[in-house]
Each structure stands twice: as structure tokens, then as C-alpha cells.
Design a protein around this motif. Structure first.
Motif, mmCIF file in Angstrom:
data_model
loop_
_atom_site.group_PDB
_atom_site.id
_atom_site.type_symbol
_atom_site.label_atom_id
_atom_site.label_comp_id
_atom_site.label_asym_id
_atom_site.label_seq_id
_atom_site.Cartn_x
_atom_site.Cartn_y
_atom_site.Cartn_z
ATOM 1 N N ARG A 154 49.182 37.443 40.044
ATOM 2 C CA ARG A 154 47.866 38.088 40.148
ATOM 3 C C ARG A 154 46.823 37.213 39.464
ATOM 4 N NH1 ARG A 154 46.455 43.824 37.059
ATOM 5 N NH2 ARG A 154 44.518 43.077 36.098
ATOM 6 N N THR A 155 45.657 37.096 40.091
ATOM 7 C CA THR A 155 44.542 36.448 39.435
ATOM 8 C C THR A 155 43.382 37.414 39.279
ATOM 9 O OG1 THR A 155 42.953 34.634 39.459
ATOM 10 C CG2 THR A 155 43.671 35.459 41.609
ATOM 11 N N ASP A 156 42.788 37.395 38.092
ATOM 12 C CA ASP A 156 41.588 38.178 37.793
ATOM 13 C C ASP A 156 40.343 37.297 37.784
ATOM 14 O OD1 ASP A 156 42.263 41.181 36.373
ATOM 15 O OD2 ASP A 156 43.927 39.817 36.691
ATOM 16 N N ALA A 157 40.464 36.100 38.349
ATOM 17 C CA ALA A 157 39.385 35.119 38.259
ATOM 18 C C ALA A 157 38.152 35.498 39.061
ATOM 19 C CB ALA A 157 39.892 33.744 38.713
ATOM 20 N N ALA A 158 38.265 36.392 40.038
ATOM 21 C CA ALA A 158 37.096 36.744 40.850
ATOM 22 C C ALA A 158 35.976 37.306 39.984
ATOM 23 C CB ALA A 158 37.487 37.741 41.938
ATOM 24 N N HIS A 161 34.986 33.839 37.565
ATOM 25 C CA HIS A 161 34.537 32.583 38.172
ATOM 26 C C HIS A 161 34.108 32.732 39.634
ATOM 27 C CE1 HIS A 161 35.868 30.548 34.603
ATOM 28 N NE2 HIS A 161 37.114 30.939 34.763
ATOM 29 N N GLY A 162 34.281 33.911 40.210
ATOM 30 C CA GLY A 162 33.880 34.125 41.591
ATOM 31 C C GLY A 162 35.053 34.140 42.565
ATOM 32 N N PHE A 163 34.769 34.620 43.767
ATOM 33 C CA PHE A 163 35.801 34.829 44.777
ATOM 34 C C PHE A 163 36.475 33.524 45.187
ATOM 35 C CE2 PHE A 163 36.887 35.298 49.369
ATOM 36 C CZ PHE A 163 37.895 36.236 49.243
ATOM 37 N N GLU A 164 35.705 32.479 45.425
ATOM 38 C CA GLU A 164 36.279 31.217 45.890
ATOM 39 C C GLU A 164 37.222 30.633 44.832
ATOM 40 O OE1 GLU A 164 33.084 31.998 46.035
ATOM 41 O OE2 GLU A 164 32.835 32.199 48.220
ATOM 42 N N ALA A 165 36.856 30.741 43.582
ATOM 43 C CA ALA A 165 37.715 30.239 42.512
ATOM 44 C C ALA A 165 39.013 31.028 42.444
ATOM 45 C CB ALA A 165 36.984 30.314 41.172
ATOM 46 N N ALA A 166 38.932 32.330 42.691
ATOM 47 C CA ALA A 166 40.148 33.155 42.688
ATOM 48 C C ALA A 166 41.077 32.748 43.817
ATOM 49 C CB ALA A 166 39.767 34.633 42.807
ATOM 50 N N VAL A 167 40.517 32.456 44.976
ATOM 51 C CA VAL A 167 41.331 32.018 46.110
ATOM 52 C C VAL A 167 41.998 30.680 45.795
ATOM 53 C CG1 VAL A 167 41.245 31.239 48.516
ATOM 54 C CG2 VAL A 167 40.008 33.309 47.820
ATOM 55 N N ILE A 180 54.537 36.455 46.191
ATOM 56 C CA ILE A 180 53.501 37.389 46.630
ATOM 57 C C ILE A 180 52.257 37.096 45.813
ATOM 58 C CG2 ILE A 180 52.876 39.833 46.922
ATOM 59 C CD1 ILE A 180 55.912 40.453 46.804
ATOM 60 N N LEU A 181 51.086 37.192 46.439
ATOM 61 C CA LEU A 181 49.818 36.906 45.769
ATOM 62 C C LEU A 181 48.984 38.178 45.672
ATOM 63 C CD1 LEU A 181 48.985 33.534 47.555
ATOM 64 C CD2 LEU A 181 50.069 33.860 45.317
ATOM 65 N N PHE A 182 48.186 38.258 44.614
ATOM 66 C CA PHE A 182 47.423 39.466 44.299
ATOM 67 C C PHE A 182 46.098 39.011 43.696
ATOM 68 C CE2 PHE A 182 47.808 43.407 41.219
ATOM 69 C CZ PHE A 182 46.528 43.807 41.542
ATOM 70 N N VAL A 183 45.046 39.071 44.495
ATOM 71 C CA VAL A 183 43.699 38.776 44.012
ATOM 72 C C VAL A 183 43.081 40.104 43.595
ATOM 73 C CG1 VAL A 183 41.446 37.799 44.557
ATOM 74 C CG2 VAL A 183 43.521 36.751 45.501
ATOM 75 N N THR A 188 33.931 43.434 47.748
ATOM 76 C CA THR A 188 33.269 43.685 49.030
ATOM 77 C C THR A 188 34.282 43.798 50.158
ATOM 78 O OG1 THR A 188 32.995 41.366 49.706
ATOM 79 C CG2 THR A 188 31.305 42.295 48.233
ATOM 80 N N ALA A 189 33.872 44.490 51.210
ATOM 81 C CA ALA A 189 34.722 44.605 52.399
ATOM 82 C C ALA A 189 34.934 43.241 53.041
ATOM 83 C CB ALA A 189 34.088 45.580 53.394
ATOM 84 N N GLU A 190 33.938 42.366 52.941
ATOM 85 C CA GLU A 190 34.058 41.031 53.525
ATOM 86 C C GLU A 190 35.162 40.234 52.828
ATOM 87 O OE1 GLU A 190 30.444 42.878 54.650
ATOM 88 O OE2 GLU A 190 31.185 42.456 52.613
ATOM 89 N N GLN A 191 35.254 40.343 51.521
ATOM 90 C CA GLN A 191 36.316 39.656 50.790
ATOM 91 C C GLN A 191 37.685 40.210 51.154
ATOM 92 O OE1 GLN A 191 34.989 40.298 46.781
ATOM 93 N NE2 GLN A 191 33.573 38.565 46.796
ATOM 94 N N ILE A 192 37.786 41.523 51.294
ATOM 95 C CA ILE A 192 39.049 42.147 51.696
ATOM 96 C C ILE A 192 39.490 41.609 53.055
ATOM 97 C CG2 ILE A 192 40.122 44.325 52.391
ATOM 98 C CD1 ILE A 192 38.369 45.696 50.263
ATOM 99 N N ARG A 193 38.561 41.526 53.982
ATOM 100 C CA ARG A 193 38.906 41.053 55.328
ATOM 101 C C ARG A 193 39.271 39.573 55.330
ATOM 102 N NH1 ARG A 193 34.634 44.705 56.885
ATOM 103 N NH2 ARG A 193 33.104 43.008 56.788
ATOM 104 N N ALA A 194 38.683 38.806 54.423
ATOM 105 C CA ALA A 194 38.884 37.353 54.442
ATOM 106 C C ALA A 194 40.216 36.915 53.854
ATOM 107 C CB ALA A 194 37.742 36.671 53.685
ATOM 108 N N LEU A 195 40.704 37.606 52.839
ATOM 109 C CA LEU A 195 41.844 37.110 52.070
ATOM 110 C C LEU A 195 43.088 36.793 52.901
ATOM 111 C CD1 LEU A 195 41.692 39.132 48.741
ATOM 112 C CD2 LEU A 195 41.671 36.642 48.994
ATOM 113 N N PRO A 196 43.512 37.663 53.825
ATOM 114 C CA PRO A 196 44.758 37.344 54.546
ATOM 115 C C PRO A 196 44.714 36.021 55.301
ATOM 116 C CG PRO A 196 44.206 39.654 54.819
ATOM 117 C CD PRO A 196 43.018 39.008 54.171
ATOM 118 N N GLY A 197 43.539 35.610 55.729
ATOM 119 C CA GLY A 197 43.431 34.339 56.437
ATOM 120 C C GLY A 197 43.272 33.139 55.536
ATOM 121 N N LEU A 198 43.110 33.379 54.236
ATOM 122 C CA LEU A 198 42.844 32.292 53.307
ATOM 123 C C LEU A 198 44.064 31.861 52.497
ATOM 124 C CD1 LEU A 198 39.392 33.489 51.896
ATOM 125 C CD2 LEU A 198 39.796 31.638 53.539
#
Length: 286
Positions: A154-158, A161-167, A180-183, A188-198
Motif C-alpha cells: 500500500r502507498t499513502d503517497a497520493a 506527493h500527489g497521484f502520479e507519485a503514488a502510481v 497486490i497493489l493498494f493506492v 476523485t472518480a477520475e483517479q479511481i477509473r485510471a488506476l487499473p490501466g496504470l
């Protein structure tokens, strides 16, 4: 399949398996009785319900190991166990993994917060350097006696340091061996939708009732490709509401009858703790 194999299959299916949290053996029995496929041994829940304290690193390794062992005895579901920061450095993490594996964990979750950690949806968090967390993940993977034991990073970096740094951190954690990864605490809903593809590994999305992450339907998260949808403390919050309702009625009316809308019936309580089975054993050995 054993419970570790079951959990790995659930993760790899990426169908948004709902995972409730359990804070003791009885709550775990309720989770299993209602047909859920896995459960989460929640550090916040143990801290809140056993110590009456907030989720700010008051729980130790012995506490979570003891609860894991009791829950392992109570249910046959796969167990994801919250190991906070590993309770120290990489060596402490190695020891924690050995201890929790022996207690019955099927997956051990580690996070990258600075110790003392705090709930992922509290303000004031900080995270360790990426290299330090990578070392902990490597130690966790090396500590496994059973290669089937899963490690969740799990990362709490979002929040820091922001979403991109957490990714980016999550990518490094996958390279270090995390299964298994856990951000945590995306906002935001946009971040939720983006994570599986990243990210390359199966992921867990944590939905905290009243927290920072927008509550999202588990069906939508399944369609996006998340492995697990965690409600770590829904049972705890429901239990608190139930206690307040029942005890408020007792205070105000000075009695409580066996009303299923207020309290679980006596017979239901005995069923959940397995009294019929113990009665049968008593006859067998008597």
C-alpha cells in the motif's frame, strides 16, 4: 485449493470481490455466514474495538497476530491481514511476516507511511523514502515460508506527493515483488477509473465510509478491473450504530425485548458461535 490459492485466484480474476473487515472472531463469523469470499483483518478495527483508540499506531504485532490466529480458527475464508508499516524497519517486517504467516494470514498488507502511522484517511500523514519501502517488500517476500503467501503493498503517497507519485511508487513496489497493489485515499472518480490501466498487478480499492475516496459501486469497480473492493470497517461502524441504538432504547425505555430490529435474537447469537456443534461434541464425548 487452499485459502492462499483461493485468494490468489480471486485477485487474478479482477472482478471486484467485496472484502469486509473483521475486528474479532465473531465479526469474522458474520462475514463468512453472509457468504463473502474473503475477509480483511483490520488494524483500525482492532485498535478501535479493543483499545478504544484511534488508528494511530497503538496496535502492535502481537495484537494483530493474536486476532489473526483467533479469526483463522473461527472461519475458513482467505485472510488479508493489515500489518501497518511492518512494525519497524525491514528486519522487523521480516519478523512480522513470519509471525503473521504462522498465525494464519494468506496475504499480508504493508504500507509506506512514516511510523507512527495513522489511518489512511486522516490528515497529517507522511511516507518513507521509496527505497526504504522497497526494502521492506523484498524482506516480506523473502520471509515467506510458503511461496503462496501474498504480499500487498500500500502507498499513502497520493496525499503527500500527489497521484502520479503514488502510481510511480506502486510500480516500484510491483518490481520489488508485491503481488497486490493498494493506492490509498485517492480523492476523485477520475483517479479511481485510471488506476487499473496504470499498474501491472491486481489492485485493491479501499472505500472508507465517510473517508476521502468517493464511494463507488463494486460492480463498476469490477468492470474497471479491480481485484478487491475493501470495506475495512463497515462492520465496525454498523456494530457501533447497533450498540448505540440498542443501549439508547434501554436507557430511554428501561427494557429491551427480543426485537430483531434492535438486537439479534438469543438463538441467532448461539448459532453464530457454533453452539449446536459444541452440543453435539458434548454428547459424543459424554
Amino acid at each position: 485449493m487452499n485459502t492462499k490459492q483461493q485468494l490468489k485466484a480471486l485477485a487474478e480474476a479482477r472482478r471486484g470481490v467485496l472484502v469486509p473487515g473483521a475486528f474479532n472472531a465473531l465479526s469474522a463469523r458474520v462475514v463468512a455466514d453472509l457468504g463473502f469470499e474473503a475477509l480483511y483483518v483490520t488494524g483500525a478495527g482492532v485498535t478501535n474495538m479493543w483499545f478504544g483508540l484511534p488508528d494511530q499506531a497503538f496496535m502492535g504485532l502481537t495484537d494483530i497476530a493474536d486476532h489473526t490466529a483467533r479469526i483463522r480458527d473461527a472461519v475458513e475464508l482467505p485472510l488479508i491481514v493489515d500489518a501497518d508499516t511492518g512494525f519497524g524497519n525491514a528486519l522487523n517486517t521480516y519478523h512480522a511476516v513470519r509471525t503473521l504467516e504462522r498465525a494464519g494470514a494468506d496475504c499480508i498488507q504493508l504500507e509506506d507511511q512514516v511510523s507512527p502511522k495513522r489511518c489512511g484517511h486522516f490528515h497529517g500523514k507522511d511516507v518513507v523514502e521509496t527505497a526504504e519501502m522497497v526494502g521492506k517488500i523484498r524482506a516480506a517476500c523473502d520471509a515467506r515460508r510458503d511461496a503462496g503467501l501474498l504480499v500487498m503493498a500500500r502507498t499513502d503517497a497520493a496525499a503527500v506527493h500527489g497521484f502520479e507519485a503514488a502510481v510511480e511508487r506502486a510500480h516500484r513496489f510491483a518490481e520489488a515483488g508485491a503481488d497486490i497493489l493498494f493506492v490509498e485515499a485517492v480523492t476523485t472518480a477520475e483517479q479511481i477509473r485510471a488506476l487499473p490501466g496504470l499498474l501491472p498487478r491486481p489492485q485493491l480499492m479501499n472505500l472508507v465510509i465517510g473517508g476521502k475516496t468517493p464511494i463507488t459501486d463494486a460492480g463498476e469497480l469490477a468492470d474497471l478491473g479491480y481485484g478487491f473492493v475493501l470495506y475495512a470497517n463497515a462492520a465496525l461502524q454498523g456494530a457501533v450504530a447497533g450498540m448505540q441504538r440498542a443501549l439508547g432504547q434501554l436507557r430511554d425505555t428501561r427494557r429491551i425485548d427480543e426485537d430483531p430490529a434492535v438486537v439479534a435474537p438469543f438463538a441467532e447469537r448461539q448459532r453464530l458461535v457454533g453452539k449446536p456443534g459444541w452440543d453435539a461434541l458434548e454428547k459424543q464425548y459424554g
